[in-house]
Write a protein that holds these residues in place. Structure first.
Motif, PDB file in Angstrom:
ATOM      1  N   TYR A 169       0.717  -1.138   0.023  1.00 25.09           N
ATOM      2  CA  TYR A 169      -0.097   0.091   0.020  1.00 25.09           C
ATOM      3  C   TYR A 169       0.844   1.213  -0.041  1.00 25.09           C
ATOM      4  N   ARG A 170       1.944   1.176   0.411  1.00 21.43           N
ATOM      5  CA  ARG A 170       2.892   2.434   0.842  1.00 21.43           C
ATOM      6  C   ARG A 170       3.574   2.797  -0.594  1.00 21.43           C
ATOM      7  N   ILE A 171       3.899   1.887  -1.397  1.00 20.73           N
ATOM      8  CA  ILE A 171       4.267   2.176  -2.721  1.00 20.73           C
ATOM      9  C   ILE A 171       3.014   2.583  -3.576  1.00 20.73           C
ATOM     10  N   VAL A 172       1.971   2.105  -3.517  1.00 19.43           N
ATOM     11  CA  VAL A 172       0.900   2.323  -4.260  1.00 19.43           C
ATOM     12  C   VAL A 172       0.711   3.887  -3.893  1.00 19.43           C
ATOM     13  N   ASP A 173       0.503   4.415  -2.914  1.00 23.07           N
ATOM     14  CA  ASP A 173       0.315   5.435  -2.446  1.00 23.07           C
ATOM     15  C   ASP A 173       1.233   6.570  -2.784  1.00 23.07           C
ATOM     16  N   ILE A 208      12.626  -5.998  -3.432  1.00 23.79           N
ATOM     17  CA  ILE A 208      12.764  -6.460  -2.018  1.00 23.79           C
ATOM     18  C   ILE A 208      12.074  -5.397  -1.106  1.00 23.79           C
ATOM     19  N   LEU A 209      11.917  -3.978  -1.682  1.00 22.21           N
ATOM     20  CA  LEU A 209      11.232  -3.212  -0.752  1.00 22.21           C
ATOM     21  C   LEU A 209       9.720  -3.079  -0.996  1.00 22.21           C
ATOM     22  N   TYR A 212      10.130  -1.321   3.577  1.00 18.31           N
ATOM     23  CA  TYR A 212      10.285  -2.777   3.937  1.00 18.31           C
ATOM     24  C   TYR A 212       9.307  -3.220   5.027  1.00 18.31           C
ATOM     25  N   GLU A 213       9.083  -2.321   6.083  1.00 19.60           N
ATOM     26  CA  GLU A 213       8.315  -2.671   7.278  1.00 19.60           C
ATOM     27  C   GLU A 213       6.832  -3.462   6.808  1.00 19.60           C
ATOM     28  N   GLU A 214       6.401  -3.003   5.708  1.00 21.23           N
ATOM     29  CA  GLU A 214       5.271  -3.620   5.064  1.00 21.23           C
ATOM     30  C   GLU A 214       5.337  -4.950   4.474  1.00 21.23           C
ATOM     31  N   GLN A 215       6.482  -5.067   4.035  1.00 21.61           N
ATOM     32  CA  GLN A 215       6.999  -6.405   3.305  1.00 21.61           C
ATOM     33  C   GLN A 215       7.041  -7.235   4.522  1.00 21.61           C
ATOM     34  N   LEU A 216       7.556  -6.650   5.602  1.00 15.09           N
ATOM     35  CA  LEU A 216       8.022  -7.536   6.760  1.00 15.09           C
ATOM     36  C   LEU A 216       6.511  -8.297   7.386  1.00 15.09           C
ATOM     37  N   HIS A 217       5.874  -7.280   7.422  1.00 14.42           N
ATOM     38  CA  HIS A 217       4.330  -7.588   8.218  1.00 14.42           C
ATOM     39  C   HIS A 217       3.756  -8.539   7.182  1.00 14.42           C
TER      40      HIS A 217
END
Length: 538
Positions: free
Chosen positions: A352-356, A472-473, A419-424
């Motif tokens: 979602y963060r990259i789409v934003d 990765i991010l 990366y935090e969202e990827q980790l979640h």
């Protein structure tokens, strides 16, 4: 007077040739040479000679005091009264070398002892051949004659000129341009819209206008651009694409569906500007055109009957994939995509963060007029950036998205934010999470930046694995594929090293989409997908 004294004191006693006075005497009495000079200058004849020489120097009269002085001058020099006893050697004259044991040999040419106020040797003017021609370099006679033979052949028996459908052979054989430029070239010459181009009109434009001597990129640029502009716009390419669609055998099947002809032309133009217009301002300059590979792609498209083999820009299969991917996301078919639509791209591969960040338009301003929605052109830029992160336009696109503060560097905090969202997501999918500290070390090893505390765009462009950093991010599916190192994909890359990531993606997706369409056709009991309504694009 002090300066004169110091200069005279520097005289070498050996050069004065005074046998009665030892050199030691000169060194013991430094003022003695000055006294001798003053006494000599006080004599009437030396004073008169020096005064005359000074006056000649001031007026610019050349001094005739070369080594082979005339007898008159020699007599004058020998008749000067001397303060020394008879038989002694007189001191050297300030100007004349007569009587000196150091008499110079006569030299050819004018004396260089003339007045310093007069320039004796003028610089030789070197002729530099003309290297700039405002209207282009003139056509060499041999090249002009060869061109005239071909022109006469095509215009023979056509006193009224050639019509537009007869002009293609001239475009290809005489001008050496792709055949689908014939209409654009015809309109450029036929300024009065007579629907005819005469031999004289063609000669005036192509030869007398020095178009013949230009390189092909400059020729195409000149033909396509508007006369009052110094760049190409998207509109300038539309006549060329219309003729390509009308004449290319690989696109003949689209003639019954003009709406998709228009979409194909738009997609090709968007791809051209994505890769070639590096400034991103929509104004394609001649410099950008020369630096790109568009000219080679145009010539390839003109020679190749299978348009799908022209992977750069013109492949119909590539257009098909782009349009179908857009159609899948555009659920209400208003030709606009919002955030909720785009988050479904690639089976929810993006965060979602990259789409934003994409919809913040920091990477590229949307051309869509609807606020908060992405148009088809914007989607073309997105999908090309997403599916081929090895290209420079893609690296610049995603670098701007990750660079939260816009300072031109990617810091640890910025990368950790995405990366935090990827980790979640990995935790939610019950996959073993990879801590950011480990990921950061892996990224630094992959990129090898000049300064390990941050990453610059220059660092990314110098590394072949830069695209994997962005995966990765914010792209979980591609991140996991990179971690597993699929041997099948590695073998494909080795077998076709010239193919880009986009080429491989488009090929896989086209096979998938065509298979789905075949299944749908079989279930409907009909193969005529063109007669369907807006349920599908084809």
């Amino acid at each position: 007077m002090e300066t004169t004294t110091s200069d005279v004191a520097m005289l070498d006693a050996e050069l004065l040739q005074l046998p009665e006075i030892s050199p030691l005497a000169f060194k013991s009495y430094p003022h003695f040479p000055q006294t001798l000079f003053d006494q000599w200058l006080a004599l009437p004849d030396p004073n008169k000679l020096v005064t005359s020489l000074l006056n000649d120097a001031k007026t610019g009269v050349p001094l005739n005091v070369s080594g082979n002085s005339s007898s008159a001058n020699a007599a004058t020099g020998s008749s000067l009264p001397s303060m020394f006893p008879a038989g002694s050697t007189p001191p050297l004259s300030p100007r004349s070398s007569t009587g000196s044991p150091r008499v110079t040999k006569p030299r050819a040419g004018p004396s260089n002892l003339g007045s310093p106020l007069k320039v004796l040797n003028e610089p030789v003017k070197e002729l530099i051949p003309q290297f700039y021609f405002q209207n282009g370099r003139p056509t060499p006679n041999e090249l002009k004659e060869q061109c005239l033979i071909r022109i006469n052949h095509f215009f023979y028996g056509c006193s009224d000129g050639l019509q537009i459908h007869e002009f293609k052979s001239v475009t290809k054989e005489v001008c050496k341009l792709p055949s689908f430029f014939s209409t654009a070239l015809f309109r450029r010459i036929d300024v009065n819209s007579t629907n005819f181009v005469t031999r004289d009109a063609f000669l005036d434009y192509w030869i007398n206008g020095n178009m013949l001597t230009l390189d092909i990129a400059t020729q195409i640029f000149t033909i396509l651009k508007q006369p009052d502009l110094k760049y190409l716009t998207q509109e300038d390419f539309k006549p060329v694409l219309r003729e390509l669609l009308a004449t290319h055998p690989g696109l003949e099947f689209l003639q019954s569906t003009p709406e998709f002809q228009e979409r194909y032309a738009e997609t090709v133009i968007y791809r051209i500007f994505y890769y070639i217009n590096r400034s991103g301002n929509g104004n394609l300059t001649l410099r950008e055109l020369k630096r790109g590979n568009l000219i080679d792609a145009m010539q390839h498209a003109d020679e190749e009957e299978d348009i799908n083999k022209v992977l750069r820009y013109f492949s119909y299969e590539h257009f098909y994939v782009i349009y179908c991917k857009f159609w899948e996301l555009d659920t209400d078919h208003d030709f606009l995509i919002d955030k909720e639509n785009l988050i479904r791209y690639g089976n929810h591969a993006l965060t979602y963060r990259i789409v934003d960040r994409v919809f913040s338009q920091v990477a590229r301003k949307f051309t869509s007029k609807a606020e908060g929605k992405m148009g088809y052109e914007d989607f073309v830029y997105f999908i090309l950036s997403e599916e081929d992160k090895s290209s420079e336009p893609s690296l610049e696109y995603w670098f701007k998205c990750i660079d939260l503060d816009g300072n031109g560097i990617l810091t640890r905090n910025e990368m950790q934010f995405f990366y935090e969202e990827q980790l979640h997501r990995m935790e939610c999918m019950a996959q073993e999470p990879v801590l950011f500290e480990d990921i950061l070390c892996q990224i630094i090893d992959m990129i090898g930046p000049e300064d390990e505390s941050y990453i610059t765009l220059h660092d990314l462009k110098g590394c072949k694995l830069s695209g994997s950093v962005f995966n990765i991010l914010f792209n979980l599916n591609k991140f996991m594929a990179f971690e597993t190192r699929d041997p099948f994909l590695i073998r494909q890359e080795r077998e076709n090293p010239t193919l880009t990531d986009w080429d491989r993606f488009a090929h896989r997706e086209y096979i998938r989409l065509s298979m789905e369409e075949d299944v749908e056709d079989a279930s409907n009991g009909s193969a005529e997908v063109w007669d369907e309504s807006l349920e599908a694009p084809f």
